[in-house]
Enzyme design. Sequence first.
Site, PDB file in Angstrom:
ATOM      1  N   CYS A  84     -17.546   7.890 -11.208  1.00  0.00           N
ATOM      2  CA  CYS A  84     -18.074   6.476 -10.699  1.00  0.00           C
ATOM      3  C   CYS A  84     -19.763   6.478 -10.655  1.00  0.00           C
ATOM      4  O   CYS A  84     -20.302   6.441 -11.651  1.00  0.00           O
ATOM      5  CB  CYS A  84     -17.625   6.193  -9.397  1.00  0.00           C
ATOM      6  SG  CYS A  84     -17.618   4.598  -8.889  1.00  0.00           S
ATOM      7  N   HIS A 201     -11.785   6.951 -11.180  1.00  0.00           N
ATOM      8  CA  HIS A 201     -11.794   8.010  -9.961  1.00  0.00           C
ATOM      9  C   HIS A 201     -10.326   8.925 -10.454  1.00  0.00           C
ATOM     10  O   HIS A 201      -9.314   8.598 -10.165  1.00  0.00           O
ATOM     11  CB  HIS A 201     -11.569   7.366  -8.851  1.00  0.00           C
ATOM     12  CG  HIS A 201     -12.649   7.030  -8.294  1.00  0.00           C
ATOM     13  ND1 HIS A 201     -13.403   7.403  -7.286  1.00  0.00           N
ATOM     14  CD2 HIS A 201     -13.471   5.401  -8.452  1.00  0.00           C
ATOM     15  CE1 HIS A 201     -14.480   6.511  -6.939  1.00  0.00           C
ATOM     16  NE2 HIS A 201     -14.428   5.639  -7.930  1.00  0.00           N
ATOM     17  N   GLU A 203      -9.632  11.505  -9.107  1.00  0.00           N
ATOM     18  CA  GLU A 203      -9.022  12.227  -7.719  1.00  0.00           C
ATOM     19  C   GLU A 203      -7.820  10.926  -7.020  1.00  0.00           C
ATOM     20  O   GLU A 203      -7.432  10.967  -6.189  1.00  0.00           O
ATOM     21  CB  GLU A 203      -9.966  12.642  -6.774  1.00  0.00           C
ATOM     22  CG  GLU A 203     -10.800  11.330  -6.143  1.00  0.00           C
ATOM     23  CD  GLU A 203     -11.773  10.529  -6.883  1.00  0.00           C
ATOM     24  OE1 GLU A 203     -11.946  11.036  -8.146  1.00  0.00           O
ATOM     25  OE2 GLU A 203     -12.356   9.874  -6.339  1.00  0.00           O
ATOM     26  N   ASP A 251       2.932  -0.173   8.637  1.00  0.00           N
ATOM     27  CA  ASP A 251       2.518  -0.481  10.143  1.00  0.00           C
ATOM     28  C   ASP A 251       2.888   0.495  11.150  1.00  0.00           C
ATOM     29  O   ASP A 251       4.056   0.992  11.091  1.00  0.00           O
ATOM     30  CB  ASP A 251       3.265  -1.689  10.602  1.00  0.00           C
ATOM     31  CG  ASP A 251       2.856  -3.082   9.754  1.00  0.00           C
ATOM     32  OD1 ASP A 251       3.240  -4.325   9.911  1.00  0.00           O
ATOM     33  OD2 ASP A 251       1.967  -2.838   8.812  1.00  0.00           O
ATOM     34  N   ASP A 419      -4.560 -12.770   9.213  1.00  0.00           N
ATOM     35  CA  ASP A 419      -3.367 -13.090   9.764  1.00  0.00           C
ATOM     36  C   ASP A 419      -3.157 -14.507  10.085  1.00  0.00           C
ATOM     37  O   ASP A 419      -3.343 -14.707  11.418  1.00  0.00           O
ATOM     38  CB  ASP A 419      -3.048 -12.133  11.061  1.00  0.00           C
ATOM     39  CG  ASP A 419      -3.196 -10.554  10.701  1.00  0.00           C
ATOM     40  OD1 ASP A 419      -3.828 -10.024  11.381  1.00  0.00           O
ATOM     41  OD2 ASP A 419      -2.673 -10.323   9.759  1.00  0.00           O
TER      42      ASP A 419
HETATM   43  O1  1PR Z   1      -7.421  -6.786  14.327  1.00  0.00           O
HETATM   44  O2  1PR Z   1      -8.726  -5.226  13.147  1.00  0.00           O
HETATM   45  O3  1PR Z   1      -7.333  -4.454  14.814  1.00  0.00           O
HETATM   46  O4  1PR Z   1      -6.252  -4.905  12.492  1.00  0.00           O
HETATM   47  C1  1PR Z   1      -4.908  -4.900  12.955  1.00  0.00           C
HETATM   48  C2  1PR Z   1      -4.261  -4.800  11.629  1.00  0.00           C
HETATM   49  O5  1PR Z   1      -2.826  -4.679  12.137  1.00  0.00           O
HETATM   50  C3  1PR Z   1      -4.277  -6.386  10.761  1.00  0.00           C
HETATM   51  O6  1PR Z   1      -4.380  -5.994   9.576  1.00  0.00           O
HETATM   52  C4  1PR Z   1      -3.157  -6.979  11.224  1.00  0.00           C
HETATM   53  O7  1PR Z   1      -2.482  -7.695  10.141  1.00  0.00           O
HETATM   54  C5  1PR Z   1      -1.926  -5.856  11.574  1.00  0.00           C
HETATM   55  N1  1PR Z   1      -1.127  -5.996  12.523  1.00  0.00           N
HETATM   56  C6  1PR Z   1      -1.487  -6.106  13.837  1.00  0.00           C
HETATM   57  N2  1PR Z   1      -0.043  -6.456  14.437  1.00  0.00           N
HETATM   58  C7  1PR Z   1       0.866  -6.449  13.580  1.00  0.00           C
HETATM   59  C8  1PR Z   1       2.301  -6.614  13.707  1.00  0.00           C
HETATM   60  O8  1PR Z   1       2.949  -6.756  12.958  1.00  0.00           O
HETATM   61  N3  1PR Z   1       2.632  -6.538  15.116  1.00  0.00           N
HETATM   62  N4  1PR Z   1       0.695  -6.183  10.998  1.00  0.00           N
HETATM   63  C9  1PR Z   1       0.115  -6.235  12.339  1.00  0.00           C
HETATM   64  C10 1PR Z   1       1.064  -7.338  10.247  1.00  0.00           C
HETATM   65  C11 1PR Z   1       0.912  -6.903   7.959  1.00  0.00           C
HETATM   66  C12 1PR Z   1       1.600  -6.334   6.949  1.00  0.00           C
HETATM   67  C13 1PR Z   1       3.100  -6.330   6.872  1.00  0.00           C
HETATM   68  C14 1PR Z   1       3.151  -7.420   5.602  1.00  0.00           C
HETATM   69  C15 1PR Z   1       4.354  -7.236   4.886  1.00  0.00           C
HETATM   70  N5  1PR Z   1       1.758  -6.849   9.232  1.00  0.00           N
HETATM   71  O9  1PR Z   1       1.327  -4.962   7.312  1.00  0.00           O
HETATM   72  O10 1PR Z   1       3.714  -5.509   6.764  1.00  0.00           O
HETATM   73  O11 1PR Z   1       3.004  -8.611   6.208  1.00  0.00           O
HETATM   74  O12 1PR Z   1       5.419  -7.265   5.635  1.00  0.00           O
HETATM   75  P1  1PR Z   1       6.870  -7.629   4.779  1.00  0.00           P
HETATM   76  O13 1PR Z   1       6.621  -6.989   3.445  1.00  0.00           O
HETATM   77  O14 1PR Z   1       7.990  -6.760   5.604  1.00  0.00           O
HETATM   78  O15 1PR Z   1       6.972  -8.879   4.963  1.00  0.00           O
HETATM   79  P2  1PR Z   1      -7.392  -5.107  13.599  1.00  0.00           P
END
Ligand code: 1PR
Length: 578
Positions: A84, A201, A203, A251, A419
């Site tokens: 890179c 990249h 790697e 997650d 979100d």
């Molecule tokens: O605010 O900087 O601490 O970041 C928190 C991060 O965690 C953010 O990216 C936020 O989207 C994520 N987050 C927080 N709470 C939740 C929760 O579910 N309770 N995840 C969460 C939200 C986002 C994706 C999710 C997709 C696909 N989830 O990871 O999996 O929407 O899901 P699906 O394919 O099952 O529909 P910060």
Amino acid sequence: RSSSLTVSLLDYGAGNVRSVRNAITACGYRVVDVTDPRDVTNAEVLIFPGVGSYHSAMETLAARGYDAALREYLVDDRPYLGICLGMQTLFDGSDERAVGDGESSPLPGLGIIPGRVVRFDEDGGRRSVPHIGWNGIVSRQKSPATRHVDGIGGREVYFVHSYYAPITTENECWVLTSTNYEGQEYVSSIQRGNVVATQFHPEKSGGVGLDFLRGFLESVEDGTLSRTSSVPVDPSAPPTQLAKRVVVALDVRSNDHGDLVVTKGDQYDVRERDDAAIVTGRGGVRNLGKPVQLATRYYDEGADEIAFLNITSFRGGVVDDMPMLQVLEESSKSIFVPLTVGGGIRSYADPISGVAYSALEVASRYFRAGADKVSIGSDAVYAAEEYVASGGGGRRTGNSSIETISRVYGVQAVVVSIDPRRVYVTSDDEVANAAKAGHVVVSLTSDDGNYGPLGPNGEDRCWYQCTVKGGRENRSICAITVARAAESLGAGEIMLNCIDMDGQCNGYDHALMNAVSGAVSIPVIASSGAGNEGHFVNVFEKTGVRAALAAGMFHRREVEICSVKRRMEERGIRARMI
Ligand code: 1PR
């Protein structure tokens, strides 16, 4: 295999070279760090993974006295692999500026290869910049020793860069492979004698990248690297194409016993809704498996990127979140595609010791542990609110987490995760009020009717309200405004979730995906709602996103990654096939 050859790694501390180290080790070679210019001079083979910005690379090389030793090493035609920036710095110079610093003069490079490195043109939105993802390479010169290239012709490798080296009559004798990004042909790797360098990249390019690296090191070991031959190359090879990325999100949170598990929300609620929950009112945290095992499985199954989201990190600090750092250290030993980590990337003060940590320090811990990108959620919303409040004309305070991290690690290392939830507007004065508050109202229908679903009562317009703390708190700012501010502040990508669609397996919110990808020139990753292969095809065919992310459908093993990619290929959508 274990080899006697020792690889000297020139790590100037600004980037994630752990993955380069892990890749060299995975190929069976020992790695030692360069800590002094003499280590360059005495190296058997030198690898320079330039990460971050051209500015920081050239400044640090000079500051540590490496540039003179490095130039001499290269002029002496010693075995070298640049990655890179490790390739770009070989040229005469670059037009790259530090983020937000338009007036600094262009920087000189090492001047080994004629030509300048320039920025991709966005070409009226046709080209997202940075160029992020999997693209092909076309051989431009052959030599018996190019087994590091032969094995991968026609396959995809991983690129992440906003600047490129144009092919000119002065430098084409150096060009080993070229790549085409939306009509722009450029140098994707160079070789002359023992000096090899890649824009991509190795790697982070999965098995194909490891084959390249192993082929290079074996050629150094058996002394065949510099032999050249005049075997002609097929100049009529079709232009390469950037593939659409399939990303898997894990997650991650600690369960009620303190172990780190992979969970998955249903509209962000991760608690089980089983009969136990009905009795106790609080189901256990849905446990879908162990982070490292699950991530490694997805890598083996062909995921183009893996994103770990630490979803309870808003509660406390993450600097000492050892479990998450350990997950990254473990994962980066066996996963050779980009790793993103999100959750808790912000400045914070430790409640007990009172010690304050900047967002840059928090992010640096994750980069050193093996992350390639950090994803910023809540803090990006706050930064966008400040940016808009400062007259929207974008007075950069320079202090936001987005700016401070992208300035050191480059825009491609910063993803902003949004979100939003839908706020339907039915009457005209609701539309007027939303517009007056600066919220962009989006139509849910389009002439070819391909937009996301209508509201529960047939509503056909809404604005997308951003939330923080994982959907727990609404903010008075819309997703398009946050995305635009994030791009101005130096984010390289947008991960675009949608609370209404999350976990519903009804497909992505196309209206949201189109509204945001039409408002910014950085790549957008669609997220939330995927339930089958068709949902990926639809969102790629009907919106401007460059990648699509899913969680639940993969964790529950309802759909395999390879069947998503096969469906994409059947519909003529370029996918990286492993
Ligand atoms: O605010 O900087 O601490 O970041 C928190 C991060 O965690 C953010 O990216 C936020 O989207 C994520 N987050 C927080 N709470 C939740 C929760 O579910 N309770 N995840 C969460 C939200 C986002 C994706 C999710 C997709 C696909 N989830 O990871 O999996 O929407 O899901 P699906 O394919 O099952 O529909 P910060």
